[in-house]
Design a protein around this motif. Structure first.
Motif, PDB file in Angstrom:
ATOM      1  N   PRO A 258       0.794  -1.228   0.000  1.00  0.00           N
ATOM      2  CA  PRO A 258       0.000   0.000   0.000  1.00  0.00           C
ATOM      3  C   PRO A 258       0.826   1.277   0.000  1.00  0.00           C
ATOM      4  CG  PRO A 258       0.141  -0.848   2.231  1.00  0.00           C
ATOM      5  CD  PRO A 258       0.895  -1.824   1.347  1.00  0.00           C
ATOM      6  N   ASP A 259       2.126   1.166   0.172  1.00  0.00           N
ATOM      7  CA  ASP A 259       2.953   2.345   0.448  1.00  0.00           C
ATOM      8  C   ASP A 259       3.443   3.036  -0.819  1.00  0.00           C
ATOM      9  OD1 ASP A 259       2.646   1.920   3.168  1.00  0.00           O
ATOM     10  OD2 ASP A 259       4.468   0.714   3.315  1.00  0.00           O
ATOM     11  N   ARG A 260       3.850   4.283  -0.604  1.00  0.00           N
ATOM     12  CA  ARG A 260       4.398   5.101  -1.682  1.00  0.00           C
ATOM     13  C   ARG A 260       5.899   5.322  -1.456  1.00  0.00           C
ATOM     14  NH1 ARG A 260       0.326   7.626  -4.658  1.00  0.00           N
ATOM     15  NH2 ARG A 260      -1.767   7.278  -3.801  1.00  0.00           N
ATOM     16  N   VAL A 261       6.590   5.627  -2.536  1.00  0.00           N
ATOM     17  CA  VAL A 261       8.039   5.837  -2.470  1.00  0.00           C
ATOM     18  C   VAL A 261       8.339   7.116  -1.699  1.00  0.00           C
ATOM     19  CG1 VAL A 261      10.139   6.201  -3.808  1.00  0.00           C
ATOM     20  CG2 VAL A 261       8.390   4.620  -4.648  1.00  0.00           C
ATOM     21  N   GLU A 262       9.287   7.012  -0.762  1.00  0.00           N
ATOM     22  CA  GLU A 262       9.793   8.162  -0.029  1.00  0.00           C
ATOM     23  C   GLU A 262      11.295   8.274  -0.264  1.00  0.00           C
ATOM     24  OE1 GLU A 262       8.226   8.552   4.077  1.00  0.00           O
ATOM     25  OE2 GLU A 262       7.324   6.586   3.679  1.00  0.00           O
ATOM     26  N   GLU A 263      11.838   9.433   0.075  1.00  0.00           N
ATOM     27  CA  GLU A 263      13.268   9.647  -0.151  1.00  0.00           C
ATOM     28  C   GLU A 263      14.111   8.623   0.603  1.00  0.00           C
ATOM     29  OE1 GLU A 263      16.581  13.245   0.057  1.00  0.00           O
ATOM     30  OE2 GLU A 263      14.439  13.664   0.320  1.00  0.00           O
ATOM     31  N   LYS A 264      13.664   8.208   1.784  1.00  0.00           N
ATOM     32  CA  LYS A 264      14.433   7.243   2.573  1.00  0.00           C
ATOM     33  C   LYS A 264      14.481   5.862   1.920  1.00  0.00           C
ATOM     34  CE  LYS A 264      10.570   5.715   5.493  1.00  0.00           C
ATOM     35  NZ  LYS A 264      10.046   5.624   6.874  1.00  0.00           N
ATOM     36  N   ASN A 265      13.609   5.619   0.912  1.00  0.00           N
ATOM     37  CA  ASN A 265      13.586   4.326   0.221  1.00  0.00           C
ATOM     38  C   ASN A 265      14.598   4.229  -0.921  1.00  0.00           C
ATOM     39  OD1 ASN A 265       9.992   4.589   0.294  1.00  0.00           O
ATOM     40  ND2 ASN A 265      11.282   3.565   1.794  1.00  0.00           N
ATOM     41  N   LEU A 266      15.131   5.359  -1.373  1.00  0.00           N
ATOM     42  CA  LEU A 266      15.854   5.382  -2.640  1.00  0.00           C
ATOM     43  C   LEU A 266      17.142   4.565  -2.619  1.00  0.00           C
ATOM     44  CD1 LEU A 266      15.358   9.118  -3.691  1.00  0.00           C
ATOM     45  CD2 LEU A 266      14.055   7.100  -4.407  1.00  0.00           C
ATOM     46  N   ASN A 267      17.716   4.340  -1.445  1.00  0.00           N
ATOM     47  CA  ASN A 267      18.975   3.582  -1.403  1.00  0.00           C
ATOM     48  C   ASN A 267      18.747   2.083  -1.300  1.00  0.00           C
ATOM     49  OD1 ASN A 267      18.076   3.436   1.247  1.00  0.00           O
ATOM     50  ND2 ASN A 267      20.130   3.617   2.130  1.00  0.00           N
ATOM     51  N   ARG A 268      17.475   1.617  -1.331  1.00  0.00           N
ATOM     52  CA  ARG A 268      17.257   0.173  -1.197  1.00  0.00           C
ATOM     53  C   ARG A 268      16.107  -0.374  -2.019  1.00  0.00           C
ATOM     54  NH1 ARG A 268      13.495  -0.871   3.086  1.00  0.00           N
ATOM     55  NH2 ARG A 268      12.739   1.043   4.048  1.00  0.00           N
ATOM     56  N   ILE A 269      15.413   0.443  -2.777  1.00  0.00           N
ATOM     57  CA  ILE A 269      14.376  -0.070  -3.681  1.00  0.00           C
ATOM     58  C   ILE A 269      14.859   0.109  -5.109  1.00  0.00           C
ATOM     59  CG2 ILE A 269      11.995   0.091  -4.455  1.00  0.00           C
ATOM     60  CD1 ILE A 269      11.176   1.109  -1.782  1.00  0.00           C
ATOM     61  N   LEU A 270      15.033  -0.993  -5.816  1.00  0.00           N
ATOM     62  CA  LEU A 270      15.551  -0.944  -7.176  1.00  0.00           C
ATOM     63  C   LEU A 270      14.632  -0.124  -8.075  1.00  0.00           C
ATOM     64  CD1 LEU A 270      16.639  -4.671  -7.686  1.00  0.00           C
ATOM     65  CD2 LEU A 270      17.971  -2.772  -6.760  1.00  0.00           C
ATOM     66  N   ASN A 271      15.264   0.573  -9.004  1.00  0.00           N
ATOM     67  CA  ASN A 271      14.560   1.283 -10.079  1.00  0.00           C
ATOM     68  C   ASN A 271      13.761   2.498  -9.616  1.00  0.00           C
ATOM     69  OD1 ASN A 271      15.351  -0.745 -12.115  1.00  0.00           O
ATOM     70  ND2 ASN A 271      13.907  -2.068 -11.013  1.00  0.00           N
ATOM     71  N   THR A 272      13.893   2.898  -8.359  1.00  0.00           N
ATOM     72  CA  THR A 272      13.236   4.125  -7.914  1.00  0.00           C
ATOM     73  C   THR A 272      14.132   5.325  -8.198  1.00  0.00           C
ATOM     74  OG1 THR A 272      14.107   3.762  -5.669  1.00  0.00           O
ATOM     75  CG2 THR A 272      11.853   3.044  -6.103  1.00  0.00           C
ATOM     76  N   THR A 273      13.493   6.482  -8.335  1.00  0.00           N
ATOM     77  CA  THR A 273      14.212   7.715  -8.636  1.00  0.00           C
ATOM     78  C   THR A 273      13.773   8.817  -7.672  1.00  0.00           C
ATOM     79  OG1 THR A 273      12.550   8.571 -10.170  1.00  0.00           O
ATOM     80  CG2 THR A 273      14.203   7.060 -11.076  1.00  0.00           C
ATOM     81  N   VAL A 274      14.536   9.894  -7.706  1.00  0.00           N
ATOM     82  CA  VAL A 274      14.164  11.060  -6.906  1.00  0.00           C
ATOM     83  C   VAL A 274      12.782  11.554  -7.314  1.00  0.00           C
ATOM     84  CG1 VAL A 274      14.756  13.454  -6.390  1.00  0.00           C
ATOM     85  CG2 VAL A 274      16.554  11.729  -6.492  1.00  0.00           C
ATOM     86  N   ASP A 275      12.466  11.485  -8.603  1.00  0.00           N
ATOM     87  CA  ASP A 275      11.143  11.915  -9.065  1.00  0.00           C
ATOM     88  C   ASP A 275      10.043  11.040  -8.460  1.00  0.00           C
ATOM     89  OD1 ASP A 275      12.239  13.924 -10.564  1.00  0.00           O
ATOM     90  OD2 ASP A 275      12.171  12.815 -12.471  1.00  0.00           O
ATOM     91  N   ASP A 276      10.300   9.740  -8.335  1.00  0.00           N
ATOM     92  CA  ASP A 276       9.305   8.856  -7.730  1.00  0.00           C
ATOM     93  C   ASP A 276       9.023   9.276  -6.296  1.00  0.00           C
ATOM     94  OD1 ASP A 276       9.111   7.255 -10.023  1.00  0.00           O
ATOM     95  OD2 ASP A 276      10.781   5.986  -9.370  1.00  0.00           O
ATOM     96  N   ALA A 277      10.076   9.620  -5.557  1.00  0.00           N
ATOM     97  CA  ALA A 277       9.898  10.056  -4.173  1.00  0.00           C
ATOM     98  C   ALA A 277       9.185  11.403  -4.108  1.00  0.00           C
ATOM     99  CB  ALA A 277      11.255  10.136  -3.476  1.00  0.00           C
TER     100      ALA A 277
END
Length: 462
Positions: free
Chosen positions: A222-241
């Motif tokens: 259910p969760d959304r991408v946050e900046e704290k996720n960017l170093n451990r979720i593959l294929n995420t970007t700053v824009d996603d956060a």
């Protein structure tokens, strides 16, 4: 609608022993099955077996068996009450198709089954071969025969029997086929895997499943991408956060960009949802990448009710609070229906399940009880990093491949849990234990109300 049959390896072994006696004559068994009625697939789940005694059969020959259908009467009453399916099972030696005698027998028997149960929900006729293969067909109320799409035998190994198909291996999958064989690649291509949790361990699990050309993925988070996720979720970007994109949508975007043929269904909601449980009940395998105790317990129940193999992933880094680390470890549990469970393996207690549920549904009361000392053993969030997550995710995918294509020198039953400690350089494993008494009574129950006997999932609650 596609119809499949699933049984445990213990049930399969019982059938082989009964259906192929030393006298070389045919025998028959009846399976009482729960149901999983999905939108596109109807699963029959073997709840228990009734082995028809040889002594009451009026005729037993190498090519036929005649048995008294009166043995069905008490079973039909129960099936009608609980909406369970009846599956007739007999054995063939070498002859891998239904005979004309089988056709006549099924056409005579099955109309009465539908009349007794007063439902159009499917019943089936199944043949077990002397080499262990299983295939079957639905016998419809109007007498039509329709092949079962698949028969699964779930245990330490995962065996899925389907009619053979001739399909070329695409270039992008050639290395997968070279490593594990074209047959394993074909099983992967037709496999449906549910992944609950698309963050730390879930992200590399999803990546590897798609790169191994798994046919369909059901993603739940259910969760959304946050900046704290960017170093451990593959294929995420700053824009996603910045845009707070859903984690399941980011995963789907990545999979679709690969272009390797994996279909994706996304559920941006909590696991504690009727919709999510129904979607997961249609999967061949479920992988849990979540650390909440009540969520892990619920997935373990789902594995029992719907006879689905379940891989549970856990990682732990214990920091000393001063820049040091006390422990870095992870575990992959393989849970098979009818075997031990996370509960019987002492991963948590029922009291911890209750506390986790309260923390999720009534945080204020949870904090009050925690402060008053009524809740003990509560887990706090621990840090996690991509290198440990990826390592445990790889262990899990290799575990899945070992179950589909046993390649280890030791039997899979010795790998019920695999543990690794980077601090102490330990790589360990443990065998499956005794069947879990809490979970055993649920094996093969399928659809019930409320789902999984979980009050929170009732129609009234939703």
């Amino acid at each position: 609608m596609a119809v499949t049959l699933t049984m445990t390896e213990e049930q399969h072994a019982s059938l082989l022993e009964h259906l192929f006696p030393d006298d070389g004559c045919e025998a028959v068994a009846i399976a009482i099955c729960g149901r999983a009625a999905g939108e596109t697939k109807h699963r029959l789940l073997v709840r228990r077996l009734e082995l028809v005694p040889y002594s009451i059969c009026s005729e037993r020959r190498p090519d036929r068996v005649t048995w008294p259908t009166q043995v069905l009467v008490p079973l039909l009453a129960e099936a009608a009450k609980r909406n369970w399916a009846i599956v007739k099972i007999h054995g063939h030696r070498g002859f891998d198709r239904f005979s004309q005698i089988d056709d006549a027998s099924d056409l005579a028997l099955f109309p009465s089954l539908y009349a007794w149960t007063d439902s159009a929900a499917p019943h089936a006729s199944v043949i077990v071969m002397d080499d262990g293969r299983v295939f079957g067909r639905v016998v419809h109320e109007d007498g039509r025969f329709e092949d079962l799409t698949a028969v699964s035998v779930v245990g330490d190994d995962i065996r899925i029997y389907r009619r053979a198909t001739e399909a070329p291996v695409p270039e992008y999958a050639r290395r997968v086929a070279q490593t594990f064989g074209a047959g394993t690649f074909e099983r992967l291509r037709r496999l449906k895997v549910g992944v609950v949790g698309c963050s730390g361990t879930g992200s590399p699990v999803i990546e590897q499943l798609a790169r191994n050309c798994v046919g369909e993925l059901v993603l739940v988070d259910p969760d959304r991408v946050e900046e704290k996720n960017l170093n451990r979720i593959l294929n995420t970007t700053v824009d996603d956060a910045r845009d707070r994109r859903l984690k399941v949508d980011v995963a789907r975007r990545s999979i679709e960009a690969m272009g390797l043929g994996t279909q994706v269904s996304t559920y941006p909601e909590t696991l504690f949802s009727r919709t999510v449980i129904q979607a997961l009940s249609d999967c061949d395998v479920v992988i849990g990448c979540m650390d909440t105790i009540d969520g892990r317990f619920l997935l373990n129940k789902l594995a029992s009710f719907y006879e689905i193999p379940y891989l549970d992933l856990g990682v732990k880094i214990e920091a000393d609070g001063q820049g040091g680390v006390d422990q870095v470890c992870g575990t992959v549990h393989y849970i098979r229906p009818g075997g031990s469970s996370l509960l019987s393996r002492h991963q948590f207690t029922l009291e911890q399940v209750r506390a986790a549920g309260l923390q999720r549904t009534d945080p204020a009361q949870y904090r009050e009880l925690l402060a008053e000392g009524y809740i003990r053993g509560a887990q706090e969030d621990r840090p996690a990093v991509i290198q440990l997550n990826s390592l445990i995710a790889s262990l899990a995918i290799n575990e899945l491949l070992a179950r589909l294509h046993p390649y280890r020198s030791d039997p899979n039953g010795e790998y019920a849990a695999t543990r690794i400690s980077l601090m102490h350089g330990i790589f360990d494993r443990e065998e499956d234990g005794e069947p879990c008494e809490v979970m055993a009574r649920h094996v093969g129950r399928g659809d019930v109300e409320p789902p999984l006997d979980w009050a929170e999932l009732s129609l009234k609650a939703s």
